[in-house]
Design a protein around this motif. Structure first.
Motif, short mmCIF file in Angstrom:
data_model
loop_
_atom_site.label_atom_id
_atom_site.label_comp_id
_atom_site.label_asym_id
_atom_site.label_seq_id
_atom_site.Cartn_x
_atom_site.Cartn_y
_atom_site.Cartn_z
N PHE A 1 86.21 -16.73 -3.95
CA PHE A 1 85.32 -16.54 -2.97
C PHE A 1 85.59 -17.57 -1.94
CE2 PHE A 1 83.14 -12.70 -3.59
CZ PHE A 1 82.74 -12.55 -4.90
N GLN A 2 85.78 -18.59 -2.28
CA GLN A 2 85.86 -20.17 -1.60
C GLN A 2 87.12 -19.70 -0.81
OE1 GLN A 2 84.95 -23.74 -3.02
NE2 GLN A 2 86.75 -24.87 -2.11
N ASN A 3 88.20 -19.22 -1.49
CA ASN A 3 89.43 -18.86 -0.76
C ASN A 3 89.53 -17.90 0.34
OD1 ASN A 3 91.98 -17.35 -0.30
ND2 ASN A 3 92.71 -18.90 -1.94
N ILE A 4 88.55 -17.05 -0.02
CA ILE A 4 88.37 -16.00 0.73
C ILE A 4 87.48 -16.38 2.23
CG2 ILE A 4 87.11 -13.73 1.45
CD1 ILE A 4 87.74 -13.00 -1.29
N LEU A 5 86.71 -17.24 2.05
CA LEU A 5 85.91 -17.84 2.94
C LEU A 5 86.87 -18.79 3.88
CD1 LEU A 5 82.61 -18.88 1.39
CD2 LEU A 5 82.88 -17.29 3.23
N VAL B 1 71.07 -15.67 -5.57
CA VAL B 1 71.91 -14.62 -4.87
C VAL B 1 73.07 -14.73 -5.33
CG1 VAL B 1 72.56 -14.23 -2.49
CG2 VAL B 1 70.22 -14.96 -2.90
N LYS B 2 73.71 -13.67 -5.76
CA LYS B 2 75.05 -13.80 -6.35
C LYS B 2 76.06 -13.70 -5.36
CE LYS B 2 76.66 -10.83 -9.84
NZ LYS B 2 76.72 -10.08 -11.10
N MET B 3 77.12 -14.18 -5.37
CA MET B 3 78.03 -13.96 -4.17
C MET B 3 78.87 -12.70 -4.38
SD MET B 3 79.00 -15.70 -1.55
CE MET B 3 80.15 -15.56 -0.55
N THR B 4 79.21 -11.93 -3.33
CA THR B 4 79.83 -10.70 -3.42
C THR B 4 80.88 -10.93 -2.17
OG1 THR B 4 78.38 -9.51 -1.85
CG2 THR B 4 78.15 -9.31 -4.10
N VAL B 5 81.89 -10.01 -1.96
CA VAL B 5 82.93 -10.27 -0.69
C VAL B 5 82.01 -9.90 0.46
CG1 VAL B 5 84.76 -9.06 0.18
CG2 VAL B 5 84.77 -9.68 -2.17
N PRO B 6 81.09 -8.65 0.49
CA PRO B 6 80.43 -8.50 1.91
C PRO B 6 79.54 -9.73 2.21
CG PRO B 6 80.08 -6.75 0.34
CD PRO B 6 80.86 -7.70 -0.34
N GLN B 7 79.22 -10.47 1.17
CA GLN B 7 78.40 -11.70 1.38
C GLN B 7 79.21 -12.79 2.25
OE1 GLN B 7 74.89 -12.12 -1.04
NE2 GLN B 7 75.78 -14.22 -1.53
N THR B 8 80.46 -12.86 1.94
CA THR B 8 81.24 -13.87 2.74
C THR B 8 80.99 -13.67 4.10
OG1 THR B 8 83.21 -12.46 2.70
CG2 THR B 8 82.98 -13.91 0.84
N LEU B 9 80.94 -12.46 4.54
CA LEU B 9 80.47 -12.19 6.22
C LEU B 9 79.33 -12.74 6.58
CD1 LEU B 9 82.32 -8.71 6.69
CD2 LEU B 9 83.15 -10.79 7.05
N ALA B 10 78.48 -12.70 5.57
CA ALA B 10 76.91 -13.32 5.64
C ALA B 10 77.17 -14.81 6.15
CB ALA B 10 76.02 -12.93 4.79
N PHE B 11 77.73 -15.50 5.37
CA PHE B 11 78.34 -16.73 5.55
C PHE B 11 79.04 -16.96 6.90
CE2 PHE B 11 77.21 -19.37 1.73
CZ PHE B 11 77.00 -18.36 0.89
N ILE C 1 89.99 -10.21 10.72
CA ILE C 1 89.58 -11.20 9.84
C ILE C 1 89.62 -10.59 8.42
CG2 ILE C 1 87.49 -12.19 8.96
CD1 ILE C 1 86.38 -12.24 11.90
N PRO C 2 90.33 -11.42 7.46
CA PRO C 2 90.53 -11.14 6.05
C PRO C 2 89.30 -10.55 5.38
CG PRO C 2 91.38 -13.09 6.47
CD PRO C 2 90.61 -12.95 7.63
N TYR C 3 89.37 -9.52 4.84
CA TYR C 3 88.02 -8.94 3.90
C TYR C 3 88.52 -7.70 2.99
CZ TYR C 3 83.57 -6.90 3.31
OH TYR C 3 82.43 -6.18 2.94
N ILE C 4 89.05 -6.83 3.36
CA ILE C 4 89.51 -5.65 2.51
C ILE C 4 90.53 -6.14 1.48
CG2 ILE C 4 90.39 -3.47 2.30
CD1 ILE C 4 87.93 -3.42 3.61
N ASN C 5 91.55 -6.64 1.62
CA ASN C 5 92.62 -7.12 0.58
C ASN C 5 92.64 -8.68 0.61
OD1 ASN C 5 92.99 -4.75 -0.73
ND2 ASN C 5 94.55 -4.09 0.96
N ALA C 6 91.49 -9.40 0.99
CA ALA C 6 91.58 -10.95 1.27
C ALA C 6 92.37 -11.44 -0.08
CB ALA C 6 90.56 -11.31 1.61
N TYR D 1 76.62 -3.04 8.99
CA TYR D 1 76.01 -3.75 9.72
C TYR D 1 74.56 -4.21 9.29
CZ TYR D 1 73.69 -5.84 14.02
OH TYR D 1 73.03 -6.48 14.87
N GLU D 2 73.82 -3.23 8.81
CA GLU D 2 72.59 -3.57 8.19
C GLU D 2 72.67 -4.31 6.81
OE1 GLU D 2 69.12 -0.22 8.73
OE2 GLU D 2 71.27 0.77 8.95
N ASP D 3 73.65 -3.94 6.04
CA ASP D 3 73.72 -4.53 4.82
C ASP D 3 74.12 -5.96 5.01
OD1 ASP D 3 76.33 -4.68 2.21
OD2 ASP D 3 74.23 -4.74 2.27
#
Lengths: 398, 588
Positions: free
Chosen positions: B80-84, B207-217, B243-248, B274-276
């Protein structure tokens, strides 16, 4: 003003009216609908991957319908990723869909050629083991369509020996189809060779070699197809070709009678003529002299043919036989023997004899003289017909 | 090549389906009938034959051989850190200042690791029998200014560079090496050390980290910096692959192998919603115990006055409408600093939907001006048209009908292109994700197959049609005065729909209808529902248009419009409007 609000509204169908009434009355939770839809997939929301690939499929199909090959290829490019779908069910279904759509595109796209198609087919065949046979068969048909018979035959031969994959019932059917088409192709080749042969003179030095080749080919082909038609199913087009080969090599085969029936039922005149030939052919052989069906058919058919004013056909057939048939089939000895053994057979033969040799022939007279308590009426009819239609009859020589 | 048959390997060759194997010099299996070389090496197979007891031997064996098959040891949170990191870099390339990556996001992330007890704390989550050789809690105080150089550097990936080296620095966030043995006892595996355990972890309060959550960060960081990117912009950039996300995970270092459970964690097959992401933003903000964010004042991009102007321009509405939106903002108090600024600790932490709110305000203004009852807007258009015909030299009156025609055409075209692009989207990466080693050759073979097929079909496609990626832009629609094909309405006048009364301006329209009659008071997440057929076609069109712009559901926008109206009509007002009469929501 009104035009544009109309523009906004669009046509109101019955459905629309219904739903608005429903929603007006009760509670409606649009967001609930999407969750309800996920019940089937275990409560998980549908992934965008599934949604976009499904949209992609629609676009491909739409493009194909509109004959927009380039567009279809563009979308197909993206659709290939369904081969890697994480949903195993969809992943397994993907190759077949891709083959169907892809082959369609490659068939029509102006930039595509046989080479491209072949590469594609070979690739698709080797994705998993379930599709090999089906794709091979369709590939062969494509090649046939483009007149590449040798390639098609090779393809089918390869497919025939495919031994992998599960032994399902559909697999069995596919193998049969493959063998059938292969047989058909062999028939075609045989047919061509026969034509070649007929053009050659008997004295031509190549004649024997070609004849031998044709003969060998015939046996190979017939062996293939005969195994095939033992399997239940509707094999008509294949049977026809099989029987034709057999007729050449084994005219007395009992299938010839069936063949005759088929020919008789056909609408083509040339088939009717052949039907007559076939019957005569069958009865040329010693083994069939007592075959009542054959005689029955011949009797009936002769009458029909003569009634139909095809005297020439009958004469054609009879010319090569008139020297030996009388003693072969219609001798006094046979008359006595047949009547003793099987009166029905004797009657049929008598009829034929009468038609071909006239009412004065020995066989006919002998049968007529016998006691006809049972067959009385029939004999009378026969007598009349012979009188009317016999080819010996001067009345019909015009 | 060694021709000796490898009896123990009983699999079918992926190319020719035969079962006839030999061993290459490197110890890999190859098919003796078609010479297809696999990635399977004998060692791995042998250990399969000797169950359980020899797993440790497997570990030892591999480590000795330094087999690149297994790669480095890495933890999920490192992924996750890498993705961020990648995302922050991408934001930098979009023009965001570097402080976002180096300071803000960095700190948020460290704080997260601390709060979720994955690092920087006394008892990191990985303790399984071995005492950590590390760490004090240096971040117990929420002072952002002082920052030890713990995460060694700011380039990515910070963790892994030290992974290959020794554990010289005790402050390295890697608590300690975990033995693979504990993981491989389960039948499921993962490329990461803790993949299996991670996906099963269910700690209360964490709060467990997930890929969508990287966008929250990312969004939190953007918000902290008050950058000129709204949440919808951010998500749209993700959708457009800026912005990398799908195949980050594709850009992880080669030695960071992903398979098994990692697939479920990093293999995303949906675009962010969006809502998520909005919900996650609040969740993360709260979880991290963040203080009140920097104030959103009138000069901030995210302030509704500015956002409204932006959106008015984007949908080709007259600039004059901006006055009205500003009034509505004032009347509802939606321009207040306290209303706008994100404060996780405060109870009413529900703002931060700046884009949706701004657009909702515009919708309300449109309703105020044109009523949008499928009737008045067209009558007013007739008046405007008549006037414009007679007075061609003056500033034209805004004609709703003309605007509708042009906007609808542009919208339909855009939407069609969007749908086509989505249908063509390529989800699968060059680096296939596979379940296990057994699966790996199959997955790679499939990928190869797909690539070959694509190559073949790309020759059938006109290459000029496949244009390059669009450069990211904040505006999806562009309108200029010079464009003669499409009218630009920015400069048009609202004179046709306003009238003077003394010193103030009133709308000619004196009616109004509320989007929601009654708000839901239960505990569901929505305060209202949106059933299209209950509303006018003009309203539906407006909602569809703006929802598409922001890539949100129409129901979300409708809800926001309702909330704006709730605020608006609670107060009394005098300046620009006559008293409105509320009307029941339309029903067919």
């Amino acid at each position: 003003m009104s035009d544009f609000s109309e523009e906004l509204k669009g046509p109101v169908t019955d459905d629309e009216v219904e739903t608005s009434v429903l929603t007006g009355a009760g509670m409606h939770f649009p967001w609930l609908q999407t969750y309800v839809e996920t019940v089937a997939i275990g409560g998980k929301r549908k992934k965008d991957f599934a949604q976009t690939t499904s949209a992609c499929l629609s676009f491909v199909q739409e493009a194909l319908l509109k004959h927009q090959w380039q567009q279809a290829a563009e979308y197909m490019y993206s659709y290939f990723q369904t081969l890697e779908d994480s949903d195993s069910y969809k992943r397994q279904a993907a190759p077949e869909i891709i083959w169907k759509l892809g082959s369609e595109i490659l068939f029509y796209h102006p930039k595509s050629n046989v080479e491209t198609f072949n590469t594609f087919a070979d690739r698709m065949k080797n994705i998993g083991v379930m599709n090999y046979l089906k794709i091979s068969l369709q590939h062969a048909l494509y090649l046939l369509h483009h007149g590449m018979l040798e390639d098609a035959k090779r393809n089918l031969s390869e497919a025939e020996t495919w031994r992998h994959g599960e032994n399902t019932s559909s697999r069995g059917i596919l193998i049969n189809l493959i063998q059938a088409y292969k047989g058909l192709l062999q028939y075609y080749t045989w047919s061509k060779k026969k034509m070649e042969l007929s053009k050659l003179d008997k004295d031509d030095y190549a004649y024997n070699a070609v004849a031998q080749d044709v003969f060998n080919h015939s046996w190979k082909t017939s062996a293939n197809i005969s195994a095939l038609i033992k399997i239940p199913g509707v094999w008509d087009p294949f049977v026809k070709s099989y029987v034709e080969i057999l007729y050449q090599i084994v005219p007395s085969h009992k299938l010839m009678l069936e063949f005759h029936t088929l020919l008789r039922k056909s609408e083509k005149e040339e088939h009717h003529k052949l039907g007559l030939e076939v019957l005569f052919g069958v009865l040329d052989f010693a083994g069939c002299t007592k075959n009542i069906t054959a005689w029955k058919y011949l009797a009936k058919y002769l009458k029909k043919t003569l009634m139909g004013n095809h005297l020439a056909w009958v004469q054609d057939e009879w010319n090569s036989r008139k020297n030996w048939w009388p003693s072969f089939h219609f001798s006094y000895f046979w008359a006595k023997s047949d009547w003793k053994e099987d009166t029905a057979l004797a009657c049929e033969k008598a009829f034929v004899a009468g038609l071909l040799l006239g009412k004065g022939c020995r066989y006919f007279r002998y049968i007529l003289k016998q006691d006809h308590q049972i067959l009385g009426k029939k004999i009378k009819r026969m007598k009349r017909s012979v009188k009317k239609y016999s080819i010996v009859n001067p009345r019909l020589s015009y | 090549m060694d021709l000796e048959e490898a009896e123990e390997f009983k699999e079918r060759c992926s190319q020719c389906a035969a079962v006839s194997w030999g061993l290459t010099d490197e110890g890999k299996y190859y098919c003796t009938s078609c010479h297809n070389v696999t990635e399977r090496s004998q060692e791995v197979i042998n250990t399969d034959l000797i169950p359980n007891a020899q797993i440790k031997a497997l570990n030892r064996g591999l480590k000795k051989k330094n087999n690149s098959e297994k790669g480095w040891d890495w933890y999920v949170c490192e992924g996750f850190q890498n993705i961020l990191c990648q995302q922050a870099e991408a934001l930098k390339n979009l023009g965001i200042g570097p402080e976002l990556k180096n300071d803000v996001l960095h700190n948020f992330w460290k704080r997260y690791l601390q709060k979720s007890k994955q690092a920087y704390c006394k008892d990191p989550v990985y303790t399984t029998g071995r005492k950590p050789t590390v760490l004090e809690d240096n971040l117990s105080h929420s002072d952002w200014a002082s920052e030890p150089e713990l995460l060694s550097d700011v380039s990515c990936p910070p963790f892994l560079e030290s992974g290959a080296e020794s554990q010289s620095d005790i402050h390295t966030r890697k608590p300690f090496p975990i033995s693979r043995a504990s993981q491989s006892e389960t039948s499921v595996c993962s490329g990461s050390l803790d993949g299996v355990e991670y996906s099963q972890r269910k700690e209360k309060g964490i709060v467990k980290m997930t890929v969508p959550q990287t966008l929250a960060f990312c969004y939190l960081s953007l918000l902290w910096q008050r950058e000129a990117i709204t949440l919808s912009d951010l998500l749209r950039f993700v959708e457009e692959d800026h912005i990398p996300y799908i195949n980050a995970f594709q850009h992880f270092p080669e030695q960071m192998k992903l398979y098994g459970r990692d697939r479920g964690i990093f293999g995303i097959e949906s675009w962010p919603d969006y809502e998520d992401i909005y919900k996650k933003t609040i969740e993360v903000g709260t979880f991290l115990d963040l203080p009140r964010f920097p104030d959103i004042t009138e000069d901030c991009y995210l302030h509704p006055n500015i956002l409204c102007m932006k959106y008015l321009m984007e949908v080709n509405l007259p600039d004059e409408m901006h006055n009205l939106t500003c009034h509505v903002v004032k009347m509802t108090g939606m321009g207040e600093v306290d209303f706008l600024t994100f404060d996780p600790i405060a109870k009413m932490a529900k703002t931060v939907k700046y884009d949706v709110q701004a657009v909702a305000i515009i919708v309300v203004v449109l309703k105020l001006l044109f009523l949008l009852d499928d009737n008045l807007e067209w009558s007013l258009s007739n008046l405007a048209e008549k006037h414009n015909e007679k007075n061609k030299k003056d500033k034209p009156w805004f004609d709703f009908r003309k605007w509708y025609q042009i906007m609808k055409k542009a919208f339909d075209e855009k939407k069609q292109k969007w749908e086509e692009a989505r249908a063509k989207y390529l989800w699968k990466s060059e680096k296939p994700l596979y379940y296990s080693f057994v699966d790996k050759p199959v997955a790679y073979k499939k990928r190869e197959m797909v690539v070959n097929l694509q190559k073949q079909f790309s020759t059938l496609v006109d290459s000029t049609a496949t244009a390059g990626k669009k450069s990211p832009s904040s505006f999806q629609f562009n309108w200029t005065e010079e464009d003669t094909d499409r009218t630009c309405f920015h400069g048009h006048s609202l004179q046709g729909v306003l009238k003077e009364k003394g010193q103030s301006l009133l709308t000619k329209n004196s009616l109004y209808w509320l989007s929601t009659q009654k708000f839901c008071r239960c505990y569901c997440t929505h305060v209202t529902t949106y059933e299209e057929s209950n509303f006018s076609l003009s309203y539906q069109f407006i909602l569809n248009l703006f929802s598409f712009l922001l890539r949100i559901k129409t129901s979300l926008l409708h809800e926001e419009v309702s909330l704006v109206e709730k605020k608006l009509f609670e107060k009394k007002y005098s300046v620009t409007k006559k008293k409105s009469r509320s009307k029941k929501a339309r029903r067919h």
